[in-house]
Design an enzyme around this catalytic site. Structure first.
Site, mmCIF file in Angstrom:
data_model
loop_
_atom_site.group_PDB
_atom_site.id
_atom_site.type_symbol
_atom_site.label_atom_id
_atom_site.label_comp_id
_atom_site.label_asym_id
_atom_site.label_seq_id
_atom_site.Cartn_x
_atom_site.Cartn_y
_atom_site.Cartn_z
ATOM 1 N N SER A 179 0.832 -1.198 0.000
ATOM 2 C CA SER A 179 0.000 0.000 0.000
ATOM 3 C C SER A 179 0.866 1.247 0.000
ATOM 4 O O SER A 179 2.032 1.215 0.430
ATOM 5 C CB SER A 179 -0.892 0.008 1.249
ATOM 6 N N TYR A 236 -1.932 -0.918 10.501
ATOM 7 C CA TYR A 236 -2.072 -1.354 9.104
ATOM 8 C C TYR A 236 -0.862 -0.929 8.280
ATOM 9 O O TYR A 236 -0.283 -1.728 7.535
ATOM 10 C CB TYR A 236 -3.355 -0.763 8.528
#
Length: 295
Positions: free
Chosen positions: A190, A203
């Site tokens: 990401s 995360y």
């Protein structure tokens, strides 16, 4: 050249914020989303890049995973994908897209936080297909905590790490004996790996670890002819967003293109990295961030 094949301004090709505010319980559903996500149902055209490949995609019931499953099928691959047991209806939609492309679809309920479920998943894939040509580690969990680290419970931290890291580690380790030379592993990292948002601290940490894991595993497997790469999406409009973020109205507006990506815009990255065209590419991260600069 059809209208769909004409060059399009990327800033207004898909819906732009502001979106209606919407909230869902995790893991989120596709149907209530406004605007509806585009997985390439009406736009993705295959050209045989992955003919007769046998593929495994985690988190293939919706979002990026569904778009990848659809694209792989239209490129000629059979697809086994995972979903949570609560997402059978979403998985059914993905199955229909794959089967409409003339390929086999196998939906497997699997919580990749559990080692034995990961083992059973690999055994099922080998039973169905004989081998695994492409493994896409895409399933992930996030939950926004605007109050930062003090609000991240041990339960949440454990869920994020076990979903995003343990599952990927186990599946790579267990699938490896069944991936032949010429095979490919593609992990989903990401933009958060490089530009962490404080409210997604846990995360973002796991997504940084995925980059390192990808680069290290690529070097390990290169002599055996197996390539390992990753895709780093920026903001993408998937059910995870209304299910885990408190504010969806301006989601994606921070990107230089001024909008979030649609899942359909991520799928070509996974196709390319799995295809013979990428035969000299391993240990790389393909950034698809809408112009957000990364190292």
């Amino acid at each position: 050249m059809s209208e769909a094949d004409q060059p399009q301004d990327p800033t207004d090709r898909f819906p732009q914020p502001e979106f209606p505010q919407q909230d869902q319980k995790h893991p989120g559903r596709t149907a209530p989303m406004d605007p509806p996500p585009d997985h390439g149902e009406d736009s993705y055209k295959g050209s045989g890049l992955l003919s007769d490949r046998r593929t495994v995609v985690t988190g293939g019931d919706s979002g990026i995973g569904r778009a990848v499953a659809l694209a792989y099928a239209r490129e000629g691959a059979d697809v086994l994908f995972t979903h949570l047991s609560s997402e059978e209806d979403e998985a059914g939609d993905t199955c229909r897209l794959v089967e409409d492309a003339g390929r086999r679809a196998v939906a497997v309920p699997c919580d990749i936080r559990d080692e034995e479920q990961c083992r059973a998943l690999v055994e099922r894939a080998v039973s169905e297909f004989g081998q695994i040509d492409i493994l896409v580690n895409n399933a992930a969990y996030q939950m926004s905590q605007p109050d930062g680290i003090t609000a991240i419970s041990t339960e949440q931290f454990d869920r994020v790490v076990r979903t995003n890291l343990y599952g990927m580690f186990w599946l790579c380790k267990m699938a490896l004996p069944h991936i032949p030379a010429g095979g490919s592993i593609i992990n989903t990292t990401s933009v958060q790996a490089y530009k962490p948002s404080p409210h997604l601290l846990d995360y973002a940490m796991t997504k940084g670890a995925i980059v390192t894991f990808t680069q290290g595993l690529a070097q390990m497997l290169a002599p055996g002819g197996i390539r390992v790469n990753a895709v780093a999406p920026g903001p993408v409009w998937t059910p995870l967003i209304p299910a885990t973020l408190p504010d969806t109205k301006e989601f994606g507006k921070q990107s230089p293109l001024g909008r979030a990506a649609q899942p359909a815009e991520m799928a070509p990255c996974y196709v390319f990295l799995a295809s013979p065209s990428a035969s000299y590419i391993t240990g790389e991260v393909m950034n698809a961030t809408g112009g957000i600069p990364l190292p």
